[in-house]
Design a protein around this motif. Sequence first.
Motif, short mmCIF file in Angstrom:
data_model
loop_
_atom_site.label_atom_id
_atom_site.label_comp_id
_atom_site.label_asym_id
_atom_site.label_seq_id
_atom_site.Cartn_x
_atom_site.Cartn_y
_atom_site.Cartn_z
N LEU A 94 0.81 -1.22 0.00
CA LEU A 94 0.00 0.00 0.00
C LEU A 94 0.85 1.27 0.00
CD1 LEU A 94 -2.95 1.10 0.28
CD2 LEU A 94 -2.58 1.05 2.75
N THR A 95 1.96 1.25 0.73
CA THR A 95 2.73 2.48 0.94
C THR A 95 4.01 2.59 0.12
OG1 THR A 95 3.90 1.50 2.82
CG2 THR A 95 1.86 2.73 3.29
N ILE A 96 4.58 1.48 -0.30
CA ILE A 96 5.88 1.53 -0.99
C ILE A 96 5.77 1.12 -2.45
CG2 ILE A 96 8.24 0.64 -1.02
CD1 ILE A 96 7.95 0.29 2.04
N SER A 97 5.36 -0.13 -2.68
CA SER A 97 5.32 -0.66 -4.04
C SER A 97 4.32 -1.81 -4.11
CB SER A 97 6.71 -1.16 -4.45
OG SER A 97 6.65 -1.91 -5.63
N LYS A 98 3.54 -1.83 -5.15
CA LYS A 98 2.56 -2.91 -5.34
C LYS A 98 3.26 -4.27 -5.47
CE LYS A 98 -1.23 -0.17 -6.36
NZ LYS A 98 -1.28 0.51 -5.09
N ILE A 100 5.34 -5.52 -3.59
CA ILE A 100 5.43 -6.16 -2.28
C ILE A 100 4.22 -7.05 -2.01
CG2 ILE A 100 5.58 -5.70 0.21
CD1 ILE A 100 7.25 -3.23 -0.48
N TYR A 101 3.08 -6.71 -2.60
CA TYR A 101 1.91 -7.59 -2.46
C TYR A 101 2.25 -9.00 -2.94
CZ TYR A 101 -1.31 -3.61 -1.78
OH TYR A 101 -1.97 -2.51 -1.30
N PHE A 102 2.95 -9.08 -4.06
CA PHE A 102 3.24 -10.37 -4.69
C PHE A 102 4.46 -11.06 -4.10
CE2 PHE A 102 1.04 -7.68 -7.74
CZ PHE A 102 -0.09 -8.45 -7.95
N VAL A 103 5.43 -10.28 -3.64
CA VAL A 103 6.68 -10.84 -3.13
C VAL A 103 6.56 -11.25 -1.67
CG1 VAL A 103 9.11 -10.28 -2.67
CG2 VAL A 103 8.06 -9.54 -4.79
N GLN A 104 5.76 -10.51 -0.90
CA GLN A 104 5.70 -10.76 0.54
C GLN A 104 4.31 -11.19 1.00
OE1 GLN A 104 7.54 -7.57 2.67
NE2 GLN A 104 6.86 -8.28 4.64
N ALA A 105 3.29 -10.43 0.64
CA ALA A 105 1.94 -10.71 1.17
C ALA A 105 1.34 -12.00 0.58
CB ALA A 105 1.01 -9.53 0.91
N LEU A 106 1.41 -12.16 -0.73
CA LEU A 106 0.80 -13.32 -1.37
C LEU A 106 1.40 -14.65 -0.89
CD1 LEU A 106 -1.30 -14.40 -3.36
CD2 LEU A 106 0.43 -14.14 -5.17
N PRO A 107 2.74 -14.80 -0.85
CA PRO A 107 3.28 -16.06 -0.35
C PRO A 107 2.86 -16.37 1.09
CG PRO A 107 4.98 -14.85 -1.51
CD PRO A 107 3.81 -13.93 -1.38
N SER A 108 2.82 -15.34 1.94
CA SER A 108 2.41 -15.60 3.32
C SER A 108 0.92 -15.98 3.39
CB SER A 108 2.72 -14.41 4.23
OG SER A 108 2.07 -13.26 3.79
N ALA A 109 0.08 -15.36 2.57
CA ALA A 109 -1.34 -15.72 2.53
C ALA A 109 -1.51 -17.17 2.06
CB ALA A 109 -2.11 -14.76 1.62
N ILE A 110 -0.74 -17.55 1.06
CA ILE A 110 -0.80 -18.93 0.57
C ILE A 110 -0.37 -19.90 1.67
CG2 ILE A 110 0.22 -20.59 -1.05
CD1 ILE A 110 0.29 -18.24 -3.11
N ALA A 111 0.72 -19.57 2.37
CA ALA A 111 1.19 -20.44 3.45
C ALA A 111 0.15 -20.57 4.56
CB ALA A 111 2.51 -19.91 4.01
N ILE A 112 -0.52 -19.46 4.89
CA ILE A 112 -1.57 -19.50 5.91
C ILE A 112 -2.70 -20.43 5.47
CG2 ILE A 112 -3.40 -18.13 7.00
CD1 ILE A 112 -1.31 -15.76 6.97
#
Length: 119
Positions: A94-98, A100-112
């Motif tokens: 949201l604040t730095i670069s879109k 990051i959604y794919f590099v950090q948020a998406l993999p963690s959501a998949i792992a959850i």
Amino acid sequence: MISKIFIALIALEHFYILYFEMFKWETIGKRTFNTLPENLFKPTKSIAANQGLYNGFLSAGLIWSLVIQDKVWAYNIALFFLICVLIAGLYGGLTISKKIYFVQALPSAIAIILIFFSR
């Protein structure tokens, strides 16, 4: 087993972030955050190192969840640290670069999600 592979990959990713934010901010950091002006890297070196340390804590927590023998504790600890990574990824996206959604948020959501299916 797939959830553990995802957890391990996310832990490695955050260990790599620790490495470049703490020790290679003025080289790898410049290539990674190429939207920042070059003259900001030297004065922000200690700030980046502090961020890197927090990424190291995320990595350590995820690795800890992989070596715990008790499955309930391992899942709970993994979920806690993955949720931390997810929130950080959403905020960074949201604040730095879109990206990051794919590099950090998406993999963690998949792992959850994988953790919930593996229970």
